[in-house]
Design a protein around this motif. Structure first.
Motif, mmCIF file in Angstrom:
data_model
loop_
_atom_site.group_PDB
_atom_site.id
_atom_site.type_symbol
_atom_site.label_atom_id
_atom_site.label_comp_id
_atom_site.label_asym_id
_atom_site.label_seq_id
_atom_site.Cartn_x
_atom_site.Cartn_y
_atom_site.Cartn_z
ATOM 1 N N PRO A 12 -4.778 2.925 -0.441
ATOM 2 C CA PRO A 12 -5.199 3.052 0.959
ATOM 3 C C PRO A 12 -6.681 3.373 1.110
ATOM 4 N N ILE A 30 3.802 -1.000 3.802
ATOM 5 C CA ILE A 30 3.263 0.329 3.510
ATOM 6 C C ILE A 30 4.399 1.274 3.149
ATOM 7 N N ILE A 81 0.846 -1.193 0.000
ATOM 8 C CA ILE A 81 0.000 0.000 0.000
ATOM 9 C C ILE A 81 0.881 1.243 0.000
ATOM 10 N N CYS A 132 -8.740 0.491 5.612
ATOM 11 C CA CYS A 132 -8.278 -0.521 4.663
ATOM 12 C C CYS A 132 -7.622 -1.684 5.406
ATOM 13 N N ASN A 139 0.863 5.115 0.780
ATOM 14 C CA ASN A 139 0.052 6.103 1.492
ATOM 15 C C ASN A 139 0.521 7.520 1.173
ATOM 16 N N LEU A 178 -6.513 4.645 5.282
ATOM 17 C CA LEU A 178 -5.563 3.544 5.386
ATOM 18 C C LEU A 178 -5.912 2.647 6.564
ATOM 19 N N ASN A 184 5.166 4.899 2.802
ATOM 20 C CA ASN A 184 4.562 6.165 3.199
ATOM 21 C C ASN A 184 5.244 7.321 2.475
#
Length: 261
Positions: free
Chosen positions: A84, A36, A7, A19, A9, A16, A38
């Motif tokens: 997200p 993730i 994912i 999710c 973000n 998120l 970010n």
């Protein structure tokens, strides 16, 4: 490890969390990890959990580039890229992922719906070329089917909002082309998979909600990014004359739109 959920973000922390919660609720006995990437400057300190890896990139340098960074840490044979702002609504994730056990299927997507329950437009489609774009902008209806396909539906591309791919195929392709900042990187990935002999499909075995537009990018900036990615896709994958014709037609269309305002 059955799957690695990846994912990216960017300004979507609240969605998120939803999710991740929906993934946990629907995962069942699935063995998975969540990675993730970010792209926000603010760290995701509150996102913690078993088998969750947060890569603090601190810069928004594109969806594909962030996905590639995260995929480099994945340990499973299947990569499942998620936005997200998606939530798992129905279906069995393990059953859906079994589709990728078919030797010639390289990429699979679930059925995506809007918050009102309608099918999400442009979540999958036919080959992108100049003729297809002309049809879509002149007379073809943009209303998507109201119901998911009853069986596996072969398609030319699927949305990167929820895209599962064999890890070996992803590596063979070289990952997402990070020359796409946003838009068309998913179309290009499916095209490269097809060139290697792998099929892309939409599966009715699972349904996801996709809110859309969660990154709060302005409409003007979205158009700029979309056209830049569209141009790169045409230059990379289509005859040169189509790339030139596309830009000429777009210039005319934008000029006409400006006059009619």
């Amino acid at each position: 490890m059955d799957a690695s959920f990846i994912i990216v973000n960017y300004k979507s922390t609240d969605l998120l969390k939803k999710c991740l919660f929906s993934l946990h609720e629907k995962a069942g006995s699935l063995e998975y990890e969540t990675i993730i990437a970010n792209n926000d400057k603010d760290p995701l300190n509150e996102i913690v959990g078993e088998n969750i890896l947060v890569i603090e990139r601190g810069t928004n340098d594109g969806f594909g580039r962030a996905c590639n960074d995260a995929a480099a840490h994945a340990k499973s044979e299947i990569l499942f890229f998620l936005n997200p702002d998606t939530e798992f609504l129905s279906g069995n994730i393990a059953e859906f992922l079994n589709v990728l056990q078919e030797p010639k299927i390289g990429i699979a997507s679930p059925f995506l719906v809007n918050p009102d329950g309608s099918m999400q437009a442009w979540s999958y489609g036919s080959k992108i070329n100049l003729w297809q774009i002309i049809k879509n902008n002149l007379w073809t209806s943009k209303v998507s089917p109201e119901k998911p396909p009853k069986d596996l539906c072969p398609t030319s591309w699927v949305s990167g909002a929820a895209l599962a791919i064999k890890s070996s195929l992803f590596k063979k392709i070289g990952g997402f082309d990070d020359n796409f900042f946003m838009y068309f990187e998913d179309v290009d990935l499916c095209h490269q998979a097809e060139k290697l002999g792998f099929q892309t499909v939409v599966s009715p075995k699972m349904c996801l909600l996709h809110h859309g537009g969660a990154s709060k990018t302005t409409t003007q900036e979205q158009k700029k990014q979309y056209y830049a990615s569209q141009d790169h896709y045409f230059r990379k994958n289509l005859p040169f004359w189509q790339s030139i014709a596309l830009r000429i037609l777009r210039t005319i269309a934008l000029a006409a739109e400006s006059i009619l305002r």
